[in-house]
Enzyme design. Structure first.
Site, short mmCIF file in Angstrom:
data_model
loop_
_atom_site.label_atom_id
_atom_site.label_comp_id
_atom_site.label_asym_id
_atom_site.label_seq_id
_atom_site.Cartn_x
_atom_site.Cartn_y
_atom_site.Cartn_z
N CYS A 27 0.85 -1.19 0.00
CA CYS A 27 0.00 0.00 0.00
C CYS A 27 0.89 1.24 0.00
O CYS A 27 2.10 1.14 0.21
CB CYS A 27 -0.94 0.00 1.21
SG CYS A 27 -0.14 0.24 2.80
N PRO A 28 0.34 2.43 -0.25
CA PRO A 28 1.17 3.63 -0.36
C PRO A 28 2.04 3.92 0.85
O PRO A 28 3.19 4.31 0.71
CB PRO A 28 0.14 4.75 -0.59
CG PRO A 28 -0.99 4.06 -1.26
CD PRO A 28 -1.06 2.71 -0.62
#
Length: 458
Positions: free
Chosen positions: A11-12
């Site tokens: 994920c970011p």
């Protein structure tokens, strides 16, 4: 023999979604009778790394990623690409699609994956921004906490040069937080233009810090550096014999020069003025403006740690470097309230929940205390009409209360564990009151809405 599935999750920010997606894929895969191994790419680096042999022998490959990863290991293989959020919420569907070759694509023979990953527009811009924030986050966490520790020796103790408090302050506030914006800019540019954009992004971010345009200026510098570098690489043609000269001399000089001059003579003054205006407004919050900002915080957290939540989170992080800590406290409360409120609801009205939900509620309690909003996702995915409004209302109540009581947080993560570090949370009492208020409102709304939907209104 069971079919083999390998996956990568990223994920970011590399904190919660990465590991929740991995766990869901592994558990669901096991339930379906498959042998699943998942590599997680979090903030501390890759864990459970896939070997090339495992990749080659896999019957299906899943890339549940919301940021750029090196796809060269998968060249020539069919893979299923999806968001991390889908792997968290719909692991069954993701695995079945991968096994049945639905929506898969063959990774082409380029050594590096394209930086935009084939995406355009707002989604691509969001991914580049989150890449920068993911690299910046550890620096901000370390800087904020070390700075707060320096204040524990006395609010002005850091001014005594050579003292322990001075050492903490120099390391945290001057060094770490001073690097926050340059690192943000550098890795936004790196996400767009690979390592060719790094130099211009770093210099642009440094200039954004020195001219007072801060976090917003750093974001602009990062995107400017990335796209300027892409343009130069595309349109400057040189013989292959001197390609190295272009890469280490021509493009860096031009990109750094262009970004530097734009930041100094075009972007600097207006962005600095806007930044000062925002800071002044936040420092003068009172009455109706507190209510409005609190409502915005609660509403933006509707996606429970997703893109909108992270935009608010990024905004609050930027304000830390400006010495404005109220929005970070309000934002953290918005992130903690959903899982904590759900946990309270499952404990108070146990008969309304299944045994599995009650166990998930206990997990949500610890996740919420740690400021990991994603503990609420399983409940929201199952019953969004009930869960999301309750979380948004509770988050707004908590945020408004926090802003009204003047609570502030100088570190961007940690939840209740920040209480162990003196000085990180200003007005601890106000923060705890706001957190309790938001949690209780979320729990109450959740119980009421669930009773309504079950046909048990009183």
């Amino acid at each position: 023999m069971a079919k083999k599935i390998v996956a990568v999750t990223a994920c970011p920010t590399g904190i919660a979604h990465t590991f929740m997606a991995a766990e869901n894929l592994e558990v669901t895969g096991k339930e379906l009778g498959y042998d699943v191994k998942v590599e997680t790419q979090g903030t501390s680096g890759a864990e459970n790394v896939l070997t090339q042999k495992e990749i080659d022998e896999a019957d299906a490959i899943i890339l549940a990623v919301d940021r750029d990863i090196d796809e060269s290991r998968f060249v020539g293989r069919k893979v299923l690409k999806c968001s991390v959020g889908k792997a968290v919420k719909k692991a069954n569907e993701v695995i079945n699609n991968a096994i049945n070759d639905v929506g898969t694509e063959v990774i082409k023979g380029e050594k590096k994956a394209d930086s935009s990953n084939g995406e355009k527009g707002i989604k691509s811009i969001y991914k580049h921004l989150m890449m920068g924030i993911s690299y910046m986050l550890p620096i901000v966490v370390a800087g904020g906490i070390l700075t707060a520790i320096s204040f524990a020796f006395g609010i002005y103790a850091f001014q005594d040069e050579g003292s322990i408090a001075w050492g903490f302050y120099q390391t945290g506030a001057v060094a770490a937080l001073g690097l926050m914006v340059p690192v943000l800019s550098a890795y936004i540019a790196h996400s767009i233009a690979d390592k060719a954009g790094f130099a211009a992004g770093l210099v642009g971010g440094f200039l954004a810090s020195t001219i007072g345009s801060g976090f917003i200026g750093g974001i602009i510098a990062g995107f400017l550096a990335g796209y300027v570098t892409l343009f130069l690489n595309k349109y400057i043609k040189v013989p292959k014999t001197i390609q190295g000269v272009k890469d280490i001399l021509i493009v860096p000089i031009l990109s750094v020069g262009i970004v530097g001059f734009v930041m100094l003579f075009v972007v600097g003054t207006p962005i600095s003025a806007m930044n000062a205006g925002i800071t002044s407004f936040l420092n003068s919050l009172n009455g109706g403006s507190i209510v409005i900002l609190g409502l915005v915080c609660g509403l933006l957290y509707w996606d429970l740690g997703g893109p909108f939540s992270k935009i608010l989170y990024a905004f609050a992080i930027g304000l830390i470097s400006e010495g404005v800590y109220g929005p970070m406290a309000a934002t953290m409360i918005c992130g903690m309230v959903p899982p904590l409120g759900i946990a309270v609801a499952t404990l108070v009205t146990r008969k309304m929940w299944t045994e599995e939900q009650r166990q998930a509620g206990i997990s949500a309690l610890f996740l919420g205390a740690s400021y990991i909003t994603e503990g609420a996702i399983p409940f929201a995915a199952e019953n969004p009409i009930v869960v999301l409004p309750a979380c948004m209302i509770g988050g707004a109540v908590g945020a408004i209360t926090s802003l009204a009581l003047g609570a502030g947080i100088s570190a961007p993560h940690g939840g209740l564990f920040l209480l162990l570090i003196p000085g990180v949370i200003t007005n601890v009492g106000g923060f705890l009151i706001a957190l309790l208020a938001g949690t209780l409102v979320t729990a109450a709304m959740l119980i009421i809405l669930k009773k309504i939907t079950m046909g048990k209104t009183k």
